[in-house]
Motif scaffolding. Structure first.
Motif, PDB file in Angstrom:
ATOM      1  N   GLU A   1      48.189  40.719  30.743  1.00  0.00           N
ATOM      2  CA  GLU A   1      47.409  41.663  31.557  1.00  0.00           C
ATOM      3  C   GLU A   1      46.472  41.010  32.298  1.00  0.00           C
ATOM      4  O   GLU A   1      45.837  41.567  33.348  1.00  0.00           O
ATOM      5  CB  GLU A   1      46.964  42.870  30.376  1.00  0.00           C
ATOM      6  N   LEU A   2      45.670  40.074  31.683  1.00  0.00           N
ATOM      7  CA  LEU A   2      44.609  39.662  32.524  1.00  0.00           C
ATOM      8  C   LEU A   2      44.861  38.827  33.709  1.00  0.00           C
ATOM      9  O   LEU A   2      44.025  39.006  34.738  1.00  0.00           O
ATOM     10  CB  LEU A   2      43.923  38.581  31.441  1.00  0.00           C
ATOM     11  N   ILE A   3      46.018  38.322  33.558  1.00  0.00           N
ATOM     12  CA  ILE A   3      46.444  37.623  34.812  1.00  0.00           C
ATOM     13  C   ILE A   3      46.754  38.715  35.982  1.00  0.00           C
ATOM     14  O   ILE A   3      46.423  38.377  37.030  1.00  0.00           O
ATOM     15  CB  ILE A   3      47.663  36.718  34.696  1.00  0.00           C
ATOM     16  N   VAL A   4      47.288  39.650  35.679  1.00  0.00           N
ATOM     17  CA  VAL A   4      47.421  40.898  36.505  1.00  0.00           C
ATOM     18  C   VAL A   4      46.060  41.252  37.076  1.00  0.00           C
ATOM     19  O   VAL A   4      45.845  41.583  38.530  1.00  0.00           O
ATOM     20  CB  VAL A   4      48.218  42.157  35.947  1.00  0.00           C
ATOM     21  N   LEU A   5      44.958  41.363  36.321  1.00  0.00           N
ATOM     22  CA  LEU A   5      43.701  41.841  36.750  1.00  0.00           C
ATOM     23  C   LEU A   5      43.011  40.950  37.580  1.00  0.00           C
ATOM     24  O   LEU A   5      42.405  40.924  38.552  1.00  0.00           O
ATOM     25  CB  LEU A   5      42.614  41.824  35.521  1.00  0.00           C
ATOM     26  N   GLN A   6      43.511  39.372  37.274  1.00  0.00           N
ATOM     27  CA  GLN A   6      42.774  38.366  38.184  1.00  0.00           C
ATOM     28  C   GLN A   6      43.508  38.385  39.475  1.00  0.00           C
ATOM     29  O   GLN A   6      42.726  38.301  40.507  1.00  0.00           O
ATOM     30  CB  GLN A   6      43.135  36.923  37.570  1.00  0.00           C
ATOM     31  N   GLN A   7      44.672  38.718  39.674  1.00  0.00           N
ATOM     32  CA  GLN A   7      45.421  38.766  40.766  1.00  0.00           C
ATOM     33  C   GLN A   7      44.736  39.833  41.550  1.00  0.00           C
ATOM     34  O   GLN A   7      44.601  39.879  42.756  1.00  0.00           O
ATOM     35  CB  GLN A   7      46.893  38.702  40.624  1.00  0.00           C
ATOM     36  N   ALA A   8      44.656  41.109  41.202  1.00  0.00           N
ATOM     37  CA  ALA A   8      43.875  42.129  41.646  1.00  0.00           C
ATOM     38  C   ALA A   8      42.673  41.879  42.234  1.00  0.00           C
ATOM     39  O   ALA A   8      42.166  42.240  43.225  1.00  0.00           O
ATOM     40  CB  ALA A   8      44.007  43.428  40.544  1.00  0.00           C
ATOM     41  N   ALA A   9      41.945  41.335  41.445  1.00  0.00           N
ATOM     42  CA  ALA A   9      40.441  40.963  41.831  1.00  0.00           C
ATOM     43  C   ALA A   9      40.669  40.000  43.116  1.00  0.00           C
ATOM     44  O   ALA A   9      39.816  40.197  44.130  1.00  0.00           O
ATOM     45  CB  ALA A   9      39.661  40.349  40.808  1.00  0.00           C
ATOM     46  N   LEU A  10      41.455  39.183  42.824  1.00  0.00           N
ATOM     47  CA  LEU A  10      41.703  38.164  44.274  1.00  0.00           C
ATOM     48  C   LEU A  10      42.189  38.759  45.555  1.00  0.00           C
ATOM     49  O   LEU A  10      41.844  38.531  46.735  1.00  0.00           O
ATOM     50  CB  LEU A  10      42.351  36.953  43.782  1.00  0.00           C
ATOM     51  N   ALA A  11      42.869  39.859  45.138  1.00  0.00           N
ATOM     52  CA  ALA A  11      43.445  40.634  46.259  1.00  0.00           C
ATOM     53  C   ALA A  11      42.403  41.427  46.672  1.00  0.00           C
ATOM     54  O   ALA A  11      42.552  42.242  48.041  1.00  0.00           O
ATOM     55  CB  ALA A  11      44.657  41.348  45.897  1.00  0.00           C
ATOM     56  N   GLY A  12      41.134  41.739  46.131  1.00  0.00           N
ATOM     57  CA  GLY A  12      40.197  42.356  46.740  1.00  0.00           C
ATOM     58  C   GLY A  12      40.184  43.993  46.151  1.00  0.00           C
ATOM     59  O   GLY A  12      39.570  44.797  46.488  1.00  0.00           O
ATOM     60  N   ALA A  13      41.132  44.243  45.337  1.00  0.00           N
ATOM     61  CA  ALA A  13      41.269  45.797  44.835  1.00  0.00           C
ATOM     62  C   ALA A  13      40.195  45.847  43.606  1.00  0.00           C
ATOM     63  O   ALA A  13      39.696  44.913  43.385  1.00  0.00           O
ATOM     64  CB  ALA A  13      42.606  45.827  44.354  1.00  0.00           C
ATOM     65  N   ASP A  14      39.920  47.238  43.546  1.00  0.00           N
ATOM     66  CA  ASP A  14      38.966  47.298  42.667  1.00  0.00           C
ATOM     67  C   ASP A  14      39.395  47.246  41.160  1.00  0.00           C
ATOM     68  O   ASP A  14      40.782  47.231  40.964  1.00  0.00           O
ATOM     69  CB  ASP A  14      38.520  49.003  42.593  1.00  0.00           C
ATOM     70  N   VAL A  15      38.895  46.664  40.400  1.00  0.00           N
ATOM     71  CA  VAL A  15      39.266  46.317  38.780  1.00  0.00           C
ATOM     72  C   VAL A  15      38.597  46.960  37.949  1.00  0.00           C
ATOM     73  O   VAL A  15      37.387  46.820  37.872  1.00  0.00           O
ATOM     74  CB  VAL A  15      39.391  44.767  38.791  1.00  0.00           C
ATOM     75  N   ILE A  16      39.131  47.652  37.008  1.00  0.00           N
ATOM     76  CA  ILE A  16      38.375  48.424  35.989  1.00  0.00           C
ATOM     77  C   ILE A  16      38.985  48.015  34.544  1.00  0.00           C
ATOM     78  O   ILE A  16      40.392  48.171  34.452  1.00  0.00           O
ATOM     79  CB  ILE A  16      38.143  49.759  35.837  1.00  0.00           C
TER      80      ILE A  16
END
Lengths: 252, 252, 252, 252, 252, 252
Positions: free
Chosen positions: C237-252
Motif C-alpha cells: 500500500e505504501l508503494i502505491v502511495l509513493q507512486q501517487a505522490a510522485l505522479a503529483g496526485a493528492d494523497v490521503i
C-alpha cells in the motif's frame, strides 16, 4: 634492610622472596592478525601486546625518511577487582592511561633506530586482560617481544635489510613494603607500599626510564639505591626470559 | 537451493558443510575477578565475555525493586586484519559498536526476570580479542554462559533465592553466499554474501531477535525461510554446547 | 490469531482494523533548498525528509567511479510527549539515533546503483517534527520519495543519463499487541507490545531489512509469519502511495 | 539616505519598500505535544518554536522560589542553500548557535517575572526548518507566542494564578544595503550589507537587546539612528501580528 | 541623568566620576615569544593579549590572496572571585567564551585589510589573568596594540610593504547603575546594573559593534543615547592611550 | 664528568656553570582573588601558581574527615616559541598536560596531612605564561609557596588550628648535555639533551618523585648518581628561596 630470606614467608602473601619475580610467561603468536602478538603474564597480571606495522607515519615524521614507534594502552572493564567504566563509553582516556601509554611508547622508541625502520609506523597495543599489579612493566616487557616478531617479519619480507631494534628492553616495578624493598609488586603490595618505582632498562644494563613515587613517606637516597639494585636484578632475568621466548623455548 | 553436501568443498574455504557451525569452544573462568568470565570461540573468532554484578541500578530502575541487565562491546585494535583505531582514543564508540551492544543487552534482558534479579545490575562486557566474523553472535552465546555463572554465584551467596534466568539464549549468523544458504559465516564469507541475518533464540526455540539485511540483492520470503531453518539448527546445537560447558564437560 | 475484524474497535484506540495503516500523507517540495524535500506523515508521526546532492564522496569511495548514499536522523527536542534533551547540546548522538540512521542508509543504498549515481553523495536527512511511533519506517518511506525527486533533478540537469534508483523501497512496523498482530503501531501500541518488527521491502516484494525484537515474550515462527504477511500488505500500500505522490496526485 | 520609495523596486529583489517587513505568518498549535508550538514565517524563513514546561529548575535556581526561562536553537542540515553538517553528528554546537540561543534566552527572560513563574523551567526550542535570513529575529518573535500559549495553559491548569509574562517581545533585523537602510533583510541582502543590526524590543517600545555589527565599513551615529527608527517601526508591526495570532485571527 | 559630578562619590565604590575610566595600563612586550604581547589593565582587570603570525590561512581563505584575523579568549580558573572550572578539563568552551572570542575577532577584522595582510593568519589570544569586569573590552583594546606590534614586525621583516591595519580600534562598557549612566563598569557595578552595553569604535569615531542588553528593566532610546555618548568619550581616551603606548611613552 | 668550571662558558648559552640554577624569582600575591597566588620564574620560564580553597571534597573523600589536594596545569597558546593550539578549543587536554598535572598533584599531596586539612579541597592551578624549559619543576616550586599562603589564611581564619603542610617541597630538572651533567635545563638544553630527569624533594632531603628519561642514549648508574647529586644541590637552594619569599624578603 632486614635479611629478606628470613622474612619472606611473612612478608609476601604468595611466599615469594623479596627479590623474586612472579612466574613470568611470554606466549607468542597469541592472536593471528598482528605482525607481533604476545600474551605476557607476570603472575596473575595478563597483558596482550600486539605490534602492528602500517606503511605510513604521523605528520611530524613525513618526508623525514624515519619511522615512528608508538603505544596505546587499555584495560578491559573487568580486568580489575571491581568493574571500572569503559573509556570508549566515557569518551576519553584517563590521565593514568595516557601516562602509561606514553611511557610504553618512549621505552620502545629508546631502543629503536627510527631511520633503520624506514617511513612506517609500529604501533604497540597493550591491553590488560587481567590486572594484579605491574601492568605497565609487563606491557613494556611483552611489547618488546611483539616488536621483535614484527621486525623479523619486516626483515623476512625484505622491507628492511637490517634490524632497527638496537637492544632488548624490559621493565619491572620495585617498592618498599613494610620497610622491606621488594621486587615485582602485586596489586595488594602496590596498594600498601610507601614507595613505588618503575624501572625500564636495556639488555646492556642502561636506564631508559626511572619513575619513583613516594606514595606514603618520602624516600631516602639509600632506599633508592636498594630499589635500583633490585630492579637491575629483575630486569636481567626478564631479558633472559624474553630471549628464551624469542628462541622458541618454553618459558615458565 | 542446490544440494549443499555436493558443493560444500567448493563453497567454503574451510571445507565446512553449508549447515555446519565452526568449532565452538566455551572456556569458563577465563579471568579471575568477574562473577562470570567466558572465552567464547567460534572458529577463529574469540570474544571474552565477563559478567559483573554491581549492587546498584541505573536511575530509571531505582526504587522499582527490579534489577537491570546491560552490555558493552569492544574490539581490541588489532583484533582485525588491519589495525582499526581505538575507540577510547578517538573519544567515541562507533555506530556499529553501539548497535551491537544494544543487541546483546536486549537479547540477555529477554531471558531475565528483572524482578527476581533484585535491585542490582548485571553488566556483560564482550571484548573481541580476535575477529573472524560473527563476533556479535559469539558474544551473545558466551554472555549467556557468563551470566549463568554470575547467577550461580548470587544464589550461592544467598543474595537471591531463585534464578532470574528464565531460558538459555544463543545466537548465530546465517547468510546466502553464492546463492547457497550457509550457517555461521566467517569474515570472508560475510564480506561476500548477498544477505546476512543474525538470529537470537531461546532454548525453547522462540525468537528474541531477527535481523536480516540485504547487503547485495534483496531477498525473497523463500530465502528467509531457508535461513531461519538453518539458524534454528545452529542455535539448537549452541544451546547444547552451552549446557555442556556449564556442566563442566569438555567442549570442542 | 483471533479474527481481527471483530476485535478491531476494542483493540486500537483510533478504531483502526489490525491490518490498517494510519492515514499516510506525502507532501513533496515541503522546503525549498533541498533537491528533494518530503514531509511524510503516518498519522500523527511527521518526519521531514530531505535529499541533498553533493559533488563529492567519502574517502572510501574516492576514485572508484561510484557514488554514495547515506542518511542522518534527528528528533526535535519536543517532537515527543515530554521534552528530550537536544543531541547537539549533549555533544553526541544516542545509540538509538545511530542505529536508526544506519538502517535508513542501508535501506536506501539497497535500491541504488552507486555506479550509475556517479561520484557524488546523496544525503537523506530525516528529522522528526512530531513523533507518535514508527518514525524510522516513515523516514524510509519518505526518504525514497525525496531521493526520487533528487534523482529526477540530476537527470533533468543532464548530470546523469539513466536513473540509479533500481526499485521503490518502503518500510512499516508490525507487532503483536494483546496477542493480536497489528500493522503500523502508534506510540501507545508500540510501548505495550510484546513483539515489534520493522520490515523494509522493495516494490518487487523482496526484503531489504527485517528487524524483529521480542520486547516481552519471545515469539514463535508462526507469529513471525503472520507479522511478515501483515508487513507485506502494508508495504504494498505504501508503494502505491509513493507512486501517487510522485505522479503529483493528492494523497490521503 | 535617498528616498526609499523611489529606489524600492531596484533595491530589493522582492520589490519590497525599504521599510517593509516580509509577509509574516504565525501558526499556533503547529505540533501537538508541546505546551506552546508556533511555526513562524518571515517570508521564506521558517522556524518552529516550541515552549516546554518542566517542573524542575537548574541548580542555580533551586530553592529560590523562582523559575527559569531558557532557549535552544538549531538548524536542520538542509534548511540552508547548501547542506551544512549536523551539529549532533559533529558533537558540538557552533559558536554561532550558542550566541543565538543565548540571545533568545535573554530576550525572553527580559519579559518574564521568574518569581511569578514559580520553580519550573520554560524551554524555548527554536528549530529552523528553512532559512532565508533573519532566523534569530523570527525565532524570538515566534518564541514569545509559544511562551504565551504555555503560560495560558499553566493558568488554565491552576498551576499559576497570574501571568509571569510582563510584556510582549519581538525582534527584527535592520541593515544598510547599498547605502540604504532597510528592514527585515533576507539572506541575499544580509550577505551583501555593510551593517547588520538585530533589535529586540518590548511592546512598550523599550529595548531589550541591540546588536549592531559593521560587516563592511564601520557605521556612523546617524546611520545607527536611522536603523533604530526602522527597527522600531517593524517591531511595532510584529507586536500587532503576535496579538492577532494570540487572539485567534488569521495572520498573513 | 542627574549631575554625575555630584553623585560620584556615593555612586562608585572607587570614587570615580560616572564618566571616568579606571586607570588603564598597556604593557607591551609582556612575554617574549609572540610577535605582539600586551598586558592590558583596566583597573583590576588584567588580560594578556598576544598576537601570533602564522604563514597559513584557514580553508575558506586558501588561494584567495587574503589573510585572516581571528581571536581566542580564555580565563584562568582563579582569575575570578571563586574558582571556575577549567574549560580544557571540561572539554569544551562555554557559550560565553565563544561569544566573546567571536566579538574580539570581528572587531579586529573590521580594521584590517585582509588583502594587504597577505595569505597569513594573525591570531589574537586574550587570556584573563585577573577579572574585575570589562574583560572583553579590555581584550579588544589590548589586542589592537598587540596586533599593531605584530604588523610592525611584518613590515620590518619585509613580509608586507604597507600596513593592513586601517584604523585603531578600542572598546568600552557602559551601563546604567542605580539610574545613572556610568563608564567602564567594574565587576560589582556590572552585577548590579540594569543595562549593560559594550561598544567597539574605530579611531575615526565609527561604530564597529554595539551590544546592549537589558539585564533588568528594558531601556529607552534616551538612555541608549546617553550610553553611546559616554562610550564615545571613553573610547576616544583609550585610543589616545593606545597611541601613547605604541609611541613608547609611559601610560598610567 | 669533565670539570664543569672549565667548560661552562662553552657549554651553556647563558654562561651559567653546569651546577647553577637560572635566576629564580617568587612573587607572592601576584593576583588578588586566590588564597595563594605566586608568579614563579626560573629564568625566562614564568608560571602563575594559584591555590584555591573550596569547602568540598571529591566523592572518594566524602565523609572521610580528610581533605584533598589536586593540581591542574595549562599553557597559554603563545607561551611557546610557535603558537600551540588551545586545549579548551580542541576539547581535550593532551597526555603531556595530564601527566604534568598528576605529577604536581602527587608532589604536593606528599607533603600534606590530609586529615589536618579537614574536609576541604586545595586546588593548585599552574598556568604557564612563558615557557623556556622546566615548567613542571617551576610549577611545583611555586605551588608550594601558594599552598603555604593558602594554609596561612586558613589558620588566620581559624578554620584549621595546626598546619597540614608537613615539609617544604621543590623540584628541579637535571640532564646530560653534550656529556656533561647540568642543572635546571632551559628549553634549548632540554631539546638537545640525552637524558632528562625531574626530581622532586622535600626540605628534609627525601625524594618525593624521580622521573628520569633517556631521550637519546640510555644512561648508566654512574650518570644517574651524578644527576641526583646535582638535583639535591639545586633543590636545597630552591627551598632557601621559598623560605625567603615566604618571609617576605626580596628574592632574586
Amino acid at each position: 634492610m632486614t635479611d629478606p630470606t628470613l622474612t619472606a614467608t611473612a612478608l609476601r602473601a604468595d611466599g615469594r622472596r623479596p627479590d623474586a619475580l612472579r612466574p613470568v610467561r611470554l606466549t607468542r603468536h597469541y592472536t593471528m592478525h598482528a605482525e607481533g602478538s604476545v600474551l605476557v603474564e607476570f603472575g596473575n597480571t595478563k597483558v596482550l601486546c600486539t605490534a602492528s606495522v602500517e606503511e605510513k607515519v604521523p605528520p611530524h615524521q613525513r618526508g623525514s625518511g624515519e619511522g615512528w614507534v608508538t603505544a596505546e594502552y587499555g584495560m578491559l572493564p573487568r580486568a580489575t577487582h571491581s568493574r571500572s567504566s569503559r573509556e570508549a563509553a566515557k569518551g576519553k582516556q584517563s590521565g593514568r592511561t595516557q601516562e602509561i601509554q606514553r611511557l610504553i611508547g618512549r621505552s620502545l622508541r629508546a631502543v629503536f633506530d627510527l631511520k633503520a625502520l624506514g617511513e612506517r609506523t609500529l604501533t604497540l597495543d597493550c591491553d590488560v586482560l587481567q590486572a594484579d599489579g605491574g601492568t605497565r612493566t609487563a606491557a613494556i616487557t611483552g611489547a618488546f617481544v611483539a616488536a621483535q616478531d614484527a621486525v623479523h617479519q619486516l626483515l623476512a619480507e625484505g622491507k628492511i635489510t637490517s634490524s632497527p631494534l638496537l637492544h632488548p628492553v624490559a621493565a619491572i616495578s620495585v617498592g618498599i613494603v613494610g620497610g622491606v624493598p621488594v621486587l615485582d609488586l602485586d596489586y595488594f603490595e602496590d596498594s600498601g607500599c610507601d614507595t613505588d618505582m618503575n624501572v625500564v632498562m636495556t639488555g646492556a644494563g642502561h636506564y631508559v626510564e626511572v619513575q619513583g613515587t613516594a606514595e606514603g613517606l618520602p624516600f631516602s637516597r639509600a632506599e633508592m639505591n636498594q630499589l635500583l639494585l633490585l630492579a637491575e636484578k629483575g630486569i636481567a632475568e626478564l631479558i633472559v626470559l624474553q630471549q628464551a621466548a624469542l628462541a622458541g623455548a618454553d618459558v615458565i
